[in-house]
Design a protein around this motif. Structure first.
Motif, PDB file in Angstrom:
ATOM      1  N   HIS A 157     -12.055 -10.634   1.453  1.00 58.55           N
ATOM      2  CA  HIS A 157     -11.266 -10.127   0.326  1.00 58.55           C
ATOM      3  C   HIS A 157     -10.965  -8.644   0.517  1.00 58.55           C
ATOM      4  O   HIS A 157     -11.249  -8.081   1.576  1.00 58.55           O
ATOM      5  CB  HIS A 157     -11.995 -10.444  -0.979  1.00 58.55           C
ATOM      6  N   LEU A 158     -10.400  -8.014  -0.492  1.00 57.32           N
ATOM      7  CA  LEU A 158      -9.817  -6.686  -0.292  1.00 57.32           C
ATOM      8  C   LEU A 158     -10.122  -5.763  -1.468  1.00 57.32           C
ATOM      9  O   LEU A 158     -10.076  -6.182  -2.632  1.00 57.32           O
ATOM     10  CB  LEU A 158      -8.299  -6.833  -0.142  1.00 57.32           C
ATOM     11  N   LEU A 159     -10.428  -4.516  -1.139  1.00 55.44           N
ATOM     12  CA  LEU A 159     -10.549  -3.448  -2.131  1.00 55.44           C
ATOM     13  C   LEU A 159      -9.596  -2.327  -1.744  1.00 55.44           C
ATOM     14  O   LEU A 159      -9.595  -1.881  -0.598  1.00 55.44           O
ATOM     15  CB  LEU A 159     -11.985  -2.909  -2.174  1.00 55.44           C
ATOM     16  N   ILE A 160      -8.772  -1.879  -2.690  1.00 58.89           N
ATOM     17  CA  ILE A 160      -7.880  -0.735  -2.477  1.00 58.89           C
ATOM     18  C   ILE A 160      -8.408   0.451  -3.260  1.00 58.89           C
ATOM     19  O   ILE A 160      -8.691   0.355  -4.458  1.00 58.89           O
ATOM     20  CB  ILE A 160      -6.442  -1.056  -2.933  1.00 58.89           C
ATOM     21  N   TRP A 161      -8.523   1.586  -2.584  1.00 62.70           N
ATOM     22  CA  TRP A 161      -8.963   2.843  -3.194  1.00 62.70           C
ATOM     23  C   TRP A 161      -7.768   3.790  -3.199  1.00 62.70           C
ATOM     24  O   TRP A 161      -7.314   4.243  -2.154  1.00 62.70           O
ATOM     25  CB  TRP A 161     -10.126   3.413  -2.391  1.00 62.70           C
ATOM     26  N   LYS A 162      -7.247   4.062  -4.372  1.00 62.07           N
ATOM     27  CA  LYS A 162      -6.107   4.968  -4.515  1.00 62.07           C
ATOM     28  C   LYS A 162      -6.519   6.392  -4.143  1.00 62.07           C
ATOM     29  O   LYS A 162      -7.568   6.884  -4.579  1.00 62.07           O
ATOM     30  CB  LYS A 162      -5.582   4.952  -5.961  1.00 62.07           C
ATOM     31  N   ASN A 163      -5.677   7.041  -3.321  1.00 58.39           N
ATOM     32  CA  ASN A 163      -5.966   8.406  -2.872  1.00 58.39           C
ATOM     33  C   ASN A 163      -7.376   8.498  -2.270  1.00 58.39           C
ATOM     34  O   ASN A 163      -8.111   9.451  -2.522  1.00 58.39           O
ATOM     35  CB  ASN A 163      -5.820   9.403  -4.033  1.00 58.39           C
ATOM     36  N   GLY A 164      -7.709   7.480  -1.482  1.00 62.54           N
ATOM     37  CA  GLY A 164      -9.054   7.399  -0.926  1.00 62.54           C
ATOM     38  C   GLY A 164      -9.192   8.132   0.392  1.00 62.54           C
ATOM     39  O   GLY A 164      -8.298   8.871   0.829  1.00 62.54           O
ATOM     40  N   GLU A 165     -10.328   7.919   1.032  1.00 62.61           N
ATOM     41  CA  GLU A 165     -10.574   8.527   2.337  1.00 62.61           C
ATOM     42  C   GLU A 165     -11.169   7.481   3.271  1.00 62.61           C
ATOM     43  O   GLU A 165     -11.848   6.541   2.844  1.00 62.61           O
ATOM     44  CB  GLU A 165     -11.519   9.723   2.215  1.00 62.61           C
ATOM     45  N   ILE A 166     -10.881   7.653   4.555  1.00 60.61           N
ATOM     46  CA  ILE A 166     -11.409   6.747   5.568  1.00 60.61           C
ATOM     47  C   ILE A 166     -12.891   7.025   5.764  1.00 60.61           C
ATOM     48  O   ILE A 166     -13.297   8.169   5.961  1.00 60.61           O
ATOM     49  CB  ILE A 166     -10.672   6.929   6.909  1.00 60.61           C
ATOM     50  N   MET A 174       0.816  -1.207   0.000  1.00 57.51           N
ATOM     51  CA  MET A 174       0.000   0.000   0.000  1.00 57.51           C
ATOM     52  C   MET A 174       0.855   1.264   0.000  1.00 57.51           C
ATOM     53  O   MET A 174       1.876   1.336   0.683  1.00 57.51           O
ATOM     54  CB  MET A 174      -0.917   0.020   1.221  1.00 57.51           C
ATOM     55  N   GLU A 175       0.416   2.252  -0.754  1.00 59.48           N
ATOM     56  CA  GLU A 175       1.009   3.583  -0.703  1.00 59.48           C
ATOM     57  C   GLU A 175       0.431   4.343   0.489  1.00 59.48           C
ATOM     58  O   GLU A 175      -0.674   4.023   0.960  1.00 59.48           O
ATOM     59  CB  GLU A 175       0.717   4.345  -1.996  1.00 59.48           C
ATOM     60  N   GLY A 230     -16.599  -6.760 -13.691  1.00 58.40           N
ATOM     61  CA  GLY A 230     -17.841  -6.007 -13.748  1.00 58.40           C
ATOM     62  C   GLY A 230     -17.799  -4.664 -13.057  1.00 58.40           C
ATOM     63  O   GLY A 230     -18.600  -3.778 -13.374  1.00 58.40           O
ATOM     64  N   LEU A 231     -16.865  -4.493 -12.107  1.00 55.35           N
ATOM     65  CA  LEU A 231     -16.790  -3.242 -11.338  1.00 55.35           C
ATOM     66  C   LEU A 231     -15.512  -2.468 -11.648  1.00 55.35           C
ATOM     67  O   LEU A 231     -15.092  -1.619 -10.862  1.00 55.35           O
ATOM     68  CB  LEU A 231     -16.856  -3.544  -9.842  1.00 55.35           C
ATOM     69  N   LYS A 232     -14.914  -2.757 -12.778  1.00 52.09           N
ATOM     70  CA  LYS A 232     -13.637  -2.120 -13.140  1.00 52.09           C
ATOM     71  C   LYS A 232     -13.781  -0.606 -13.149  1.00 52.09           C
ATOM     72  O   LYS A 232     -14.680  -0.041 -13.780  1.00 52.09           O
ATOM     73  CB  LYS A 232     -13.184  -2.621 -14.511  1.00 52.09           C
ATOM     74  N   LYS A 233     -12.869   0.065 -12.408  1.00 54.44           N
ATOM     75  CA  LYS A 233     -12.939   1.518 -12.295  1.00 54.44           C
ATOM     76  C   LYS A 233     -11.562   2.042 -11.927  1.00 54.44           C
ATOM     77  O   LYS A 233     -10.883   1.469 -11.075  1.00 54.44           O
ATOM     78  CB  LYS A 233     -13.971   1.890 -11.216  1.00 54.44           C
ATOM     79  N   ASP A 234     -11.142   3.135 -12.578  1.00 54.73           N
ATOM     80  CA  ASP A 234      -9.830   3.706 -12.275  1.00 54.73           C
ATOM     81  C   ASP A 234      -9.745   4.090 -10.805  1.00 54.73           C
ATOM     82  O   ASP A 234     -10.657   4.708 -10.244  1.00 54.73           O
ATOM     83  CB  ASP A 234      -9.586   4.954 -13.131  1.00 54.73           C
ATOM     84  N   GLY A 235      -8.625   3.689 -10.189  1.00 56.64           N
ATOM     85  CA  GLY A 235      -8.394   4.051  -8.800  1.00 56.64           C
ATOM     86  C   GLY A 235      -8.922   3.048  -7.805  1.00 56.64           C
ATOM     87  O   GLY A 235      -8.746   3.232  -6.591  1.00 56.64           O
ATOM     88  N   TYR A 236      -9.553   1.965  -8.261  1.00 57.29           N
ATOM     89  CA  TYR A 236     -10.090   0.932  -7.380  1.00 57.29           C
ATOM     90  C   TYR A 236      -9.600  -0.430  -7.854  1.00 57.29           C
ATOM     91  O   TYR A 236      -9.672  -0.736  -9.050  1.00 57.29           O
ATOM     92  CB  TYR A 236     -11.622   0.949  -7.381  1.00 57.29           C
TER      93      TYR A 236
END
Length: 405
Positions: free
Chosen positions: A152-161, A87-88, A136-142
């Motif tokens: 399982h795991l989802l990473i949100w780039k430049n996300g928020e808590i 993770m960044e 099916g849920l492909k999206k930039d930043g996820y």
């Protein structure tokens, strides 16, 4: 000297009427625990600090010796470490459960969550469904990552808590008021139902009488954790034996050795004997000083509200882990100290975690304490021994300093 923690996830409970006012631990046949109880220190320990959510994340960090108020940054980042996600600092991770929702309602928000684990879906089946979500849920930043079983795991780039609700906290409830306020995450969850509800694998599961794994559920948001080295902190080489990504992630973050055990799946029918043997081998053959044996089964049975299977899981721990590990270390000529405890209660009555103190038993093969006839919640509460800061209990295990009062 060798050191062992047997962590019986969610084992603590409340008196249950159908058990004659006993807890599952009291009702279980546990000859090994009760034999050691007579020569052990028994007391109560608060593993979850006041004001923190009673999760396996905070509680296990505490038992392993890390103050959750200092080290906790969320549950899913610890699981990300286990999966191998680097993770960044600006990444936010989310646990992505594959859950079972009711299917009769028209609107997604009117559905009811009936199973947080989709009948403890296998990792192999879940991986197929997560791949469908990736497409099916492909999206930039996820980005989705496959974990273990339903976890399982989802990473949100430049996300928020975000404040999100664990699915096991709202079993049998309408989900509408617990959905994410974030539009993207909510849309993903709604679309996940469309993708998964008619997936061939789920249609086949229903034919077999299994709950369909028909929706993603996001929770446990957090940022990259920074744990101090377990070995540098304790001057002990440690090994983790667990089927759960959360515990494996804690081990990665702490620089402990993760030991894979074939057939260990986090469920009632996990490979108990294999876990016990892995711990013995780590301590007697691989140069480890400390083994942490984590068993998820009592917690899962608590979430399911299954009294008899919770009792069975406790009996399995007693028969296949506690007794054999102690006997093997004695036969190997090793002095050892063994700490047995839950991380938190998972009472049958509420089917989720609570934050009350839990009973612990500390056995030393070299000496006998003036213990109790049994090891259970009632016996532990009678001793008057109480550890308020759970993260200090491991210092007591290692004989670094006395923590009881």
């Amino acid at each position: 000297m060798k050191y062992v923690i047997v962590l019986c996830d969610g084992m603590a409970d409340e008196p249950i009427q159908e058990l004659g006012g006993r807890t599952p631990l009291e009702a279980a046949a546990t000859p090994n625990m009760d034999r050691f109880a007579q020569d052990s220190e028994i007391g109560m320990v608060r593993t979850v600090p006041e004001g923190m959510a009673p999760g396996s994340d905070t509680a296990n960090l505490s038992v392993i010796g890390y103050d959750p108020q200092k080290y906790y940054t969320g549950r899913s980042p610890l699981e990300a470490l286990s999966i191998g996600v680097d993770m960044e600092p600006t990444d936010v991770s989310f646990r992505c459960n594959i859950v079972t929702l009711t299917e009769d309602e028209q609107a997604y928000e009117d559905r009811v969550i009936i199973d947080h684990s989709s009948d403890e879906i296998s990792t192999e089946d879940a991986a197929v469904l997560v791949e469908a979500l990736k497409d099916g849920l492909k999206k930039d930043g996820y980005e989705f990552y496959v974990g273990t079983s339903y976890r399982h795991l989802l990473i949100w780039k430049n996300g928020e808590i975000l404040e999100l609700t664990p699915p096991h906290d709202i079993l049998t409830r309408r989900i509408g008021e617990y959905l994410p306020k974030d539009n993207v995450l909510r849309e993903m969850m709604e679309k996940s139902y469309q993708i998964l509800s008619n997936h061939p694998l789920n249609l086949e599961r229903k034919k077999k009488g299994l709950n369909p794994a028909n929706s993603a559920w996001f929770w446990g948001a957090g940022t990259r954790p920074m744990l101090a080295s377990f070995e540098e902190k304790n001057k002990k080489k440690g090994a983790m034996i667990s089927a759960v990504d959360l515990l494996k992630g804690i081990a990665v973050g702490a620089g402990m050795q993760n030991i894979y055990v074939e057939g260990a799946n986090g469920g009632l029918h996990t490979n108990y004997a294999g876990k016990a043997q892995a711990a013995v081998d780590a301590l007697t053959k691989d140069g480890c000083d400390f083994a942490y044996i984590h068993i998820e089964a009592p917690d899962e049975m608590g979430h399911q509200g299954n009294v008899q299977n919770k009792i069975k899981s406790i009996e399995n721990i007693d028969s296949y882990i506690i007794g054999p590990v102690a006997e093997s270390l004695k036969n190997a000529g090793e002095d050892f100290r063994m700490l047995v405890l839950p991380d938190h209660p998972t009472p049958i009555s509420v089917r989720t975690h609570t934050g009350e103190p839990v009973p612990y038993m500390l056995y030393d093969s070299r000496k006998a304490e003036n213990g109790m006839e049994t090891y259970d919640e009632k016996a532990a509460s009678k001793t008057g021994i109480r550890v308020e800061e759970g993260y200090t209990l491991i210092d007591h295990l290692f004989e670094n300093r006395r923590t009881t009062c």
